[in-house]
Design an enzyme around this catalytic site. Sequence first.
Site, PDB file in Angstrom:
ATOM      1  N   CYS A  97       0.719  -1.102   0.004  1.00  0.00           N
ATOM      2  CA  CYS A  97      -0.002   0.020   0.120  1.00  0.00           C
ATOM      3  C   CYS A  97       0.785   1.349  -0.021  1.00  0.00           C
ATOM      4  O   CYS A  97       1.895   1.381   0.867  1.00  0.00           O
ATOM      5  CB  CYS A  97      -0.764  -0.124   1.414  1.00  0.00           C
ATOM      6  SG  CYS A  97      -1.801   1.550   1.493  1.00  0.00           S
ATOM      7  N   CYS A 100       0.344   3.407   3.402  1.00  0.00           N
ATOM      8  CA  CYS A 100       0.789   3.031   4.858  1.00  0.00           C
ATOM      9  C   CYS A 100       1.863   1.915   4.727  1.00  0.00           C
ATOM     10  O   CYS A 100       2.321   1.451   5.929  1.00  0.00           O
ATOM     11  CB  CYS A 100      -0.287   2.524   5.339  1.00  0.00           C
ATOM     12  SG  CYS A 100      -0.870   0.953   5.253  1.00  0.00           S
ATOM     13  N   CYS A 120      -1.671 -10.878  -6.918  1.00  0.00           N
ATOM     14  CA  CYS A 120      -2.119 -11.806  -5.995  1.00  0.00           C
ATOM     15  C   CYS A 120      -1.875 -11.400  -4.745  1.00  0.00           C
ATOM     16  O   CYS A 120      -0.866 -11.149  -4.008  1.00  0.00           O
ATOM     17  CB  CYS A 120      -1.046 -13.061  -6.390  1.00  0.00           C
ATOM     18  SG  CYS A 120      -1.183 -14.481  -5.401  1.00  0.00           S
TER      19      CYS A 120
HETATM   20 ZN    ZN Z   1      -2.470   1.113   3.642  1.00  0.00          ZN
END
Ligand code: ZN
Length: 133
Positions: A97, A100, A120
Amino acid sequence: MSAKIFKTPQQWREQLTVEQYRITREAGTERPFSGEHYFHNRLGRYHCICCNALLFESTTKFDAGCGWPSFWEEAVPGSIVRIRDSSHGMIRTEVRCAQCDAHLGHVFDDGPPPTGERYCINSVALHFVPQDS
Ligand SMILES: [Zn+2]
């Protein structure tokens, strides 16, 4: 793109379950075919379990037969970062991500058109929001 989110390991532990922490903050992998998002095909959006960033749309989800939810495209360009991963004796591309830094899974180049990519992803790293809610 919103600002990066930084938390200490202790703060993440307080927010996440043991399994969510192991997968997203310690780059773990859930057992194949075990995740809650693998079998369902409901319309909706998949968000980061750690920071709620939008990551994938259900319209790009497909069954790759691998045991983990698979997507052929990220929902928002730049929402996911790619990192070269040479662990376990393999050269792979880890995806995280962008907001974060949560470990999500890996991306491979054997997916379907139009991108030819296969994200995946661990179910545990995702929070599903149904379209009709
Ligand atoms: Zn995140």
